[in-house]
Design an enzyme around this catalytic site. Structure first.
Site, PDB file in Angstrom:
ATOM      1  N   ASN A  85      -2.183   6.517  -2.491  1.00 38.43           N
ATOM      2  CA  ASN A  85      -1.459   5.426  -1.845  1.00 38.43           C
ATOM      3  C   ASN A  85      -2.233   4.945  -0.619  1.00 38.43           C
ATOM      4  O   ASN A  85      -3.275   5.499  -0.275  1.00 38.43           O
ATOM      5  CB  ASN A  85      -0.039   5.865  -1.482  1.00 38.43           C
ATOM      6  CG  ASN A  85      -0.045   7.004  -0.486  1.00 38.43           C
ATOM      7  OD1 ASN A  85      -0.374   6.822   0.683  1.00 38.43           O
ATOM      8  ND2 ASN A  85       0.295   8.199  -0.961  1.00 38.43           N
ATOM      9  N   ARG A  86      -1.718   3.925   0.036  1.00 36.22           N
ATOM     10  CA  ARG A  86      -2.476   3.233   1.083  1.00 36.22           C
ATOM     11  C   ARG A  86      -2.234   3.761   2.485  1.00 36.22           C
ATOM     12  O   ARG A  86      -2.615   3.122   3.461  1.00 36.22           O
ATOM     13  CB  ARG A  86      -2.128   1.745   1.061  1.00 36.22           C
ATOM     14  CG  ARG A  86      -2.545   1.053  -0.208  1.00 36.22           C
ATOM     15  CD  ARG A  86      -2.265  -0.444  -0.105  1.00 36.22           C
ATOM     16  NE  ARG A  86      -2.380  -1.085  -1.398  1.00 36.22           N
ATOM     17  CZ  ARG A  86      -3.540  -1.405  -1.961  1.00 36.22           C
ATOM     18  NH1 ARG A  86      -4.665  -1.123  -1.344  1.00 36.22           N
ATOM     19  NH2 ARG A  86      -3.554  -1.978  -3.140  1.00 36.22           N
TER      20      ARG A  86
END
Ligand code: CTP
Ligand code: CA
Length: 232
Positions: A34-35
């Site tokens: 994820n970011r």
């Protein structure tokens, strides 16, 4: 606030912070991720140390320098993170889950690299990861063994931010939930963050857009107040 100008209101407190985003292996070279940059968790660690806390920072795939005064425990997957957080939480006064923990992981990660073959690609079957925050709260509720006096989570929501946040706070059973509005270039990977902190049994506290260190200080203000009420 400059780091030196802070109150020492967390002196003698053991604080565990998770930061970053977990990576769930598909095969030896690929993962589901994820970011999350880890910046908010690192700001929390820096500010807690500046306020006198003994800080353990469980860092999932963060490419930032170690914050001064924190013990960093690097982890990769959600299962790694769970083990590190639960172990550190045994002797902690506070746990703040700022990490983005993957909800799912590939059910059977391959030992060797998946090769490209002609035709329909094979789907990746997923298994659910344990919810570390809910597990910590559930352990405390059961009253078996030592438990942190304050447990806090973070939530990034896109629509119906407050309603989703309230429901999540209740479902997890934590004391504080910092709710970020995300989307359209907000929060992820940016130095600034705006949020509302939902407080179990109390009024929400709005934090205006500003540096992540300011948000972190507001979280510690609320944590310190709660520690004074519950575990003096
Ligand atoms: N969290 C956790 N373990 C997980 C997933 C989330 O400890 N397996 C923690 C996060 O670190 C965060 C909080 O729970 O502090 C909220 O995460 P979030 O993803 O918003 O909650 P979920 O229950 O996974 O709900 P959603 O369906 O919105 O993803
Ligand atoms: Ca989630």
């Amino acid at each position: 606030r400059v780091l030196a100008g802070r109150p020492r209101d967390l002196a003698g407190r053991r604080v565990v912070i998770s930061a970053g985003g977990t990576r769930e292996a598909i095969d030896p070279v690929r993962f589901i991720g994820n970011r999350s940059s880890g910046r908010q968790g690192y700001a929390l660690a820096r500010t807690a140390a500046a306020r006198g806390a003994e800080v353990t920072l469980v860092a999932a795939n963060v490419g930032l320098p170690d914050p001064a005064g924190a013990t960093v425990v690097p982890v990769e997957s959600a299962l790694d993170l769970r083990a590190a957080v639960l172990a550190a939480a045994e002797s902690a006064d506070v746990v703040v889950m700022a990490a983005a923990v993957a909800d799912f992981r590939p059910a059977d990660p391959r030992d060797s690299k998946i090769k490209k073959v002609p035709g329909e690609p094979e789907p990746i079957r997923l298994a659910e990861n344990p919810d570390v925050l809910a597990e910590l709260c559930e352990r405390r509720r059961r009253g078996a063994g030592p438990a942190p006096g304050v447990i806090a989570g973070f939530a990034a929501e896109t629509d119906d931010v407050l309603a989703n946040g309230r429901a999540k706070l209740a479902r997890k059973g934590c004391d504080l939930l910092v709710v970020n509005q995300v989307g359209a270039g907000l929060a992820f990977g940016t130095p600034d963050n705006a949020a509302v902190v939902l407080v179990a049994g109390g009024d929400p506290v709005e934090i205006p857009r500003g540096p992540k260190e300011e948000l972190a200080d507001t979280v510690w203000d609320l944590v310190a107040a709660r520690l004074r009420e519950t575990a003096p």
